[in-house]
Design a protein around this motif. Structure first.
Motif, PDB file in Angstrom:
ATOM      1  N   VAL A 194      47.315 -20.532  29.681  1.00 24.08           N
ATOM      2  CA  VAL A 194      46.666 -20.904  30.585  1.00 24.08           C
ATOM      3  C   VAL A 194      46.049 -22.317  30.202  1.00 24.08           C
ATOM      4  CG1 VAL A 194      44.597 -19.807  30.038  1.00 24.08           C
ATOM      5  CG2 VAL A 194      45.076 -20.602  32.329  1.00 24.08           C
ATOM      6  N   PHE A 195      46.221 -23.270  31.070  1.00 22.68           N
ATOM      7  CA  PHE A 195      45.863 -24.678  30.591  1.00 22.68           C
ATOM      8  C   PHE A 195      44.406 -24.858  31.181  1.00 22.68           C
ATOM      9  CE2 PHE A 195      48.503 -28.847  29.745  1.00 22.68           C
ATOM     10  CZ  PHE A 195      47.193 -29.433  29.381  1.00 22.68           C
ATOM     11  N   LEU A 196      43.608 -25.239  30.178  1.00 29.75           N
ATOM     12  CA  LEU A 196      42.062 -25.415  30.719  1.00 29.75           C
ATOM     13  C   LEU A 196      41.622 -26.993  30.158  1.00 29.75           C
ATOM     14  CD1 LEU A 196      41.405 -22.139  29.032  1.00 29.75           C
ATOM     15  CD2 LEU A 196      40.991 -22.766  31.349  1.00 29.75           C
ATOM     16  N   PRO A 197      41.968 -27.917  31.098  1.00 34.80           N
ATOM     17  CA  PRO A 197      41.236 -29.474  30.687  1.00 34.80           C
ATOM     18  C   PRO A 197      39.813 -29.719  30.918  1.00 34.80           C
ATOM     19  CG  PRO A 197      42.235 -29.196  32.994  1.00 34.80           C
ATOM     20  CD  PRO A 197      42.166 -27.735  32.404  1.00 34.80           C
ATOM     21  N   LEU A 198      39.178 -29.046  29.907  1.00 38.20           N
ATOM     22  CA  LEU A 198      37.495 -29.065  30.101  1.00 38.20           C
ATOM     23  C   LEU A 198      37.052 -30.591  30.594  1.00 38.20           C
ATOM     24  CD1 LEU A 198      36.688 -27.184  26.823  1.00 38.20           C
ATOM     25  CD2 LEU A 198      37.388 -26.467  29.222  1.00 38.20           C
ATOM     26  N   THR A 199      37.470 -31.647  30.420  1.00 33.11           N
ATOM     27  CA  THR A 199      37.181 -32.835  30.908  1.00 33.11           C
ATOM     28  C   THR A 199      38.280 -33.730  30.658  1.00 33.11           C
ATOM     29  OG1 THR A 199      35.691 -34.618  30.822  1.00 33.11           O
ATOM     30  CG2 THR A 199      36.105 -33.764  28.759  1.00 33.11           C
ATOM     31  N   ASN A 200      38.445 -34.663  31.762  1.00 33.34           N
ATOM     32  CA  ASN A 200      39.721 -35.677  31.622  1.00 33.34           C
ATOM     33  C   ASN A 200      39.003 -37.339  31.450  1.00 33.34           C
ATOM     34  OD1 ASN A 200      38.576 -36.264  34.155  1.00 33.34           O
ATOM     35  ND2 ASN A 200      40.058 -35.640  35.297  1.00 33.34           N
ATOM     36  N   ILE A 201      37.778 -37.099  30.865  1.00 34.14           N
ATOM     37  CA  ILE A 201      37.169 -38.598  30.422  1.00 34.14           C
ATOM     38  C   ILE A 201      37.444 -38.427  28.836  1.00 34.14           C
ATOM     39  CG2 ILE A 201      34.931 -39.610  29.764  1.00 34.14           C
ATOM     40  CD1 ILE A 201      35.732 -38.941  33.036  1.00 34.14           C
ATOM     41  N   CYS A 202      37.942 -39.857  28.521  1.00 40.14           N
ATOM     42  CA  CYS A 202      38.536 -40.009  26.899  1.00 40.14           C
ATOM     43  C   CYS A 202      38.285 -41.205  26.617  1.00 40.14           C
ATOM     44  CB  CYS A 202      39.961 -39.835  27.344  1.00 40.14           C
ATOM     45  SG  CYS A 202      40.774 -39.949  25.779  1.00 40.14           S
ATOM     46  N   ARG A 203      37.785 -41.341  25.343  1.00 34.21           N
ATOM     47  CA  ARG A 203      37.741 -42.701  24.542  1.00 34.21           C
ATOM     48  C   ARG A 203      39.028 -43.659  24.509  1.00 34.21           C
ATOM     49  NH1 ARG A 203      37.191 -43.083  18.221  1.00 34.21           N
ATOM     50  NH2 ARG A 203      39.017 -41.500  17.543  1.00 34.21           N
ATOM     51  N   GLY A 226      48.744 -11.672  32.186  1.00 32.90           N
ATOM     52  CA  GLY A 226      49.400 -11.184  30.774  1.00 32.90           C
ATOM     53  C   GLY A 226      49.611 -12.245  30.150  1.00 32.90           C
ATOM     54  N   CYS A 227      48.914 -13.442  30.078  1.00 37.39           N
ATOM     55  CA  CYS A 227      48.976 -14.563  29.260  1.00 37.39           C
ATOM     56  C   CYS A 227      48.155 -14.309  27.939  1.00 37.39           C
ATOM     57  CB  CYS A 227      47.922 -15.903  29.985  1.00 37.39           C
ATOM     58  SG  CYS A 227      48.902 -16.433  31.486  1.00 37.39           S
ATOM     59  N   ARG A 228      48.832 -14.907  26.871  1.00 39.48           N
ATOM     60  CA  ARG A 228      47.973 -14.405  25.420  1.00 39.48           C
ATOM     61  C   ARG A 228      47.683 -15.772  25.042  1.00 39.48           C
ATOM     62  NH1 ARG A 228      47.285 -10.909  27.419  1.00 39.48           N
ATOM     63  NH2 ARG A 228      48.013  -8.653  27.202  1.00 39.48           N
ATOM     64  N   GLU A 229      47.801 -17.120  25.379  1.00 39.67           N
ATOM     65  CA  GLU A 229      47.056 -18.217  24.867  1.00 39.67           C
ATOM     66  C   GLU A 229      46.416 -19.113  25.798  1.00 39.67           C
ATOM     67  OE1 GLU A 229      48.716 -22.720  23.476  1.00 39.67           O
ATOM     68  OE2 GLU A 229      50.176 -21.209  23.816  1.00 39.67           O
ATOM     69  N   ALA A 230      45.094 -19.355  25.247  1.00 45.70           N
ATOM     70  CA  ALA A 230      44.112 -20.162  26.271  1.00 45.70           C
ATOM     71  C   ALA A 230      43.971 -21.521  25.561  1.00 45.70           C
ATOM     72  CB  ALA A 230      42.602 -19.596  26.063  1.00 45.70           C
ATOM     73  N   LEU A 231      44.732 -22.357  26.274  1.00 47.98           N
ATOM     74  CA  LEU A 231      45.034 -23.959  25.812  1.00 47.98           C
ATOM     75  C   LEU A 231      44.049 -24.772  26.146  1.00 47.98           C
ATOM     76  CD1 LEU A 231      46.574 -26.095  24.529  1.00 47.98           C
ATOM     77  CD2 LEU A 231      47.969 -26.126  26.659  1.00 47.98           C
ATOM     78  N   PHE A 232      43.264 -25.210  25.361  1.00 48.02           N
ATOM     79  CA  PHE A 232      42.035 -25.873  25.595  1.00 48.02           C
ATOM     80  C   PHE A 232      42.239 -27.376  25.322  1.00 48.02           C
ATOM     81  CE2 PHE A 232      39.904 -21.698  24.782  1.00 48.02           C
ATOM     82  CZ  PHE A 232      38.925 -21.744  26.080  1.00 48.02           C
ATOM     83  N   THR A 233      42.145 -28.098  26.223  1.00 50.55           N
ATOM     84  CA  THR A 233      42.287 -29.506  25.816  1.00 50.55           C
ATOM     85  C   THR A 233      41.483 -30.280  26.510  1.00 50.55           C
ATOM     86  OG1 THR A 233      44.293 -31.311  25.779  1.00 50.55           O
ATOM     87  CG2 THR A 233      44.049 -30.002  27.630  1.00 50.55           C
ATOM     88  N   THR A 242      48.340 -22.069  35.834  1.00 52.06           N
ATOM     89  CA  THR A 242      47.917 -23.464  36.040  1.00 52.06           C
ATOM     90  C   THR A 242      49.080 -24.526  35.754  1.00 52.06           C
ATOM     91  OG1 THR A 242      47.458 -23.239  33.733  1.00 52.06           O
ATOM     92  CG2 THR A 242      45.699 -22.760  35.197  1.00 52.06           C
ATOM     93  N   LYS A 243      48.834 -25.484  36.358  1.00 53.30           N
ATOM     94  CA  LYS A 243      49.894 -26.735  36.141  1.00 53.30           C
ATOM     95  C   LYS A 243      49.569 -27.535  34.530  1.00 53.30           C
ATOM     96  CE  LYS A 243      46.943 -30.169  38.478  1.00 53.30           C
ATOM     97  NZ  LYS A 243      47.087 -31.221  39.654  1.00 53.30           N
ATOM     98  N   ASP A 244      50.750 -28.445  34.376  1.00 52.47           N
ATOM     99  CA  ASP A 244      50.657 -29.210  33.190  1.00 52.47           C
ATOM    100  C   ASP A 244      49.548 -30.383  33.751  1.00 52.47           C
ATOM    101  OD1 ASP A 244      50.802 -30.896  31.210  1.00 52.47           O
ATOM    102  OD2 ASP A 244      53.034 -30.852  30.855  1.00 52.47           O
ATOM    103  N   TYR A 245      48.530 -30.493  33.041  1.00 46.81           N
ATOM    104  CA  TYR A 245      47.607 -31.224  33.833  1.00 46.81           C
ATOM    105  C   TYR A 245      47.752 -32.773  33.114  1.00 46.81           C
ATOM    106  CZ  TYR A 245      44.804 -27.882  36.017  1.00 46.81           C
ATOM    107  OH  TYR A 245      44.472 -26.840  36.751  1.00 46.81           O
ATOM    108  N   VAL A 246      48.489 -32.754  32.143  1.00 45.71           N
ATOM    109  CA  VAL A 246      48.619 -34.070  31.255  1.00 45.71           C
ATOM    110  C   VAL A 246      50.056 -34.551  32.111  1.00 45.71           C
ATOM    111  CG1 VAL A 246      49.614 -35.153  29.315  1.00 45.71           C
ATOM    112  CG2 VAL A 246      47.644 -33.476  29.031  1.00 45.71           C
ATOM    113  N   ASN A 247      50.990 -33.589  32.617  1.00 44.28           N
ATOM    114  CA  ASN A 247      52.028 -34.051  33.448  1.00 44.28           C
ATOM    115  C   ASN A 247      52.169 -33.246  34.730  1.00 44.28           C
ATOM    116  OD1 ASN A 247      53.727 -35.660  31.332  1.00 44.28           O
ATOM    117  ND2 ASN A 247      53.179 -33.729  30.297  1.00 44.28           N
ATOM    118  N   PRO A 248      51.098 -33.653  35.528  1.00 46.94           N
ATOM    119  CA  PRO A 248      51.079 -32.779  36.966  1.00 46.94           C
ATOM    120  C   PRO A 248      52.137 -32.905  37.885  1.00 46.94           C
ATOM    121  CG  PRO A 248      49.592 -34.924  36.983  1.00 46.94           C
ATOM    122  CD  PRO A 248      50.299 -34.717  35.560  1.00 46.94           C
TER     123      PRO A 248
END
Length: 356
Positions: A42-51, A88-95, A305-311
């Motif tokens: 599951v893809f978890l984009p905690l914020t899309n603000i970036c330096r 049944g997901c086993r990975e929580a992808l935090f980005t 969830t979608k690929d938030y980096v490549n929606p």
């Protein structure tokens, strides 16, 4: 296999005609198994603000943008993770965007939630994920200091940071000229520190952002040097640049299919001890070619969830992946976000080891 020299690697990345077929066969012959792995995540984009403000990115937002996410609140994050558990997901992808909390709006939003910064918030969410669900955290928080990596190691099964390239020349190019966090020295230091701390790690290269063939080889050799020293790199992603409407590099050419095939094959030859992955959602029509060139992992695929980096590039359905894999005579196999050989107390914190 004997270590390939820089000149040999450059020659392999420039082969043509029958040479490409021979290169693919050489990489293919190194296969130890017919299994092709993937991680249900599951893809978890905690914020899309970036330096950083990379010339190829569609993820980043300014705080004033109407679709900016200053911070995903805890109830939303945990609701999504619990839904992923049901799937049944086993990975929580935090980005999230690198050092987003240096932006006052993000800092204030975190403060209202009771956190001093992004890493404290990330630790909290990873800990809750371990305590409340059957998912394992995998975090991609950008460039970090050694003490920050050490803290996050306690609640992460694995972590990741794309090296992208070792070319400091590209810091003056449209790709990275507005992105201080893409300085290769900073990224190499983070990957090395992860090695010192025995963190199972994912890294990789971004192909087609203006680098030369020689710079591609230099990047591979730098990862090989780090892996020889620390042995913590579990997989290498070879990701192709894709032009997208609205980005600064919208009219920049993407790498050819043959460029990518040669890169995957050479990476497979140079890293028989690592998984080699090409994102299937960026290469739907050609992805089987990369399995024939030595790739052995589909990466993270989410049913939720979608690929938030490549929606613009949806994940393939799982049954589609099964068929694509089976058609080549391979077998699809689910894996955890940490590869089997790293399931040891040397590479995992006691609480993560116990959870697994």
């Amino acid at each position: 296999m004997k270590m390939l020299s820089k000149d040999q690697l450059i020659s392999l990345l420039e082969v043509q005609g029958d040479g490409i077929l021979h290169l693919m066969m050489q990489a293919y012959s190194l296969r130890q198994t017919k299994r092709i792995t993937y991680s249900k995540n599951v893809f978890l984009p905690l914020t899309n603000i970036c330096r950083n403000d990379c010339g190829y990115c569609t993820f980043r937002r300014d705080p004033e943008d109407p679709d900016a996410t200053l911070i995903m609140p805890p109830p939303e994050v945990m609701k999504t993770i619990h839904q992923a558990d049901d799937y049944g997901c086993r990975e929580a992808l935090f980005t999230f965007g690198e050092q987003a909390d240096t932006t006052i709006q993000v800092h204030d939003a975190l403060e209202k939630l009771g956190f001093e910064g992004m890493l404290e918030y990330l630790y909290h969410l990873c800990e809750r994920t371990l305590n409340e669900t059957s998912l394992l955290p995998h975090s991609n928080p950008g460039v970090l200091q050694k003490n920050e990596l050490k803290m996050l190691r306690e609640v992460n099964a694995s972590m990741g940071l794309m090296l992208e390239t070792v070319s400091s020349r590209l810091m003056e190019s449209p790709a990275h000229q507005k992105s201080p966090g893409k300085d290769p020295k900073l990224r190499i230091e983070t990957i090395e520190n992860a090695g010192k701390l025995k963190i199972p790690f994912t890294t990789g290269l971004l192909i087609g952002i203006g680098e030369t063939v020689e710079e591609r080889v230099d990047s591979l050799l730098e990862i090989r040097r780090i892996q020889d020293k620390y042995g913590h790199i579990q997989e290498i992603i070879i990701q192709n640049f894709k032009p997208k409407p609205g980005i600064e590099m919208e009219f920049h050419s993407e790498p050819s299919l043959l460029d990518m095939i040669r890169m995957v094959a050479v990476t497979s030859l140079l890293f028989p001890d690592c998984g080699v992955q090409v994102p299937p959602n960026l290469n739907r029509d050609t992805t089987q070619m990369f399995l024939l060139a030595g790739a052995d992992d589909w990466g993270g695929v989410s049913p939720l969830t979608k690929d938030y980096v490549n929606p613009e590039a949806p994940w393939p359905e799982l049954n589609e992946l099964v068929e694509l894999t089976r058609e080549l005579g391979f077998q699809l196999e689910e894996r955890l976000p940490v590869y089997p050989k790293y399931l040891t107390k040397e590479f995992l914190s006691p609480r993560v080891k116990e959870k697994i």
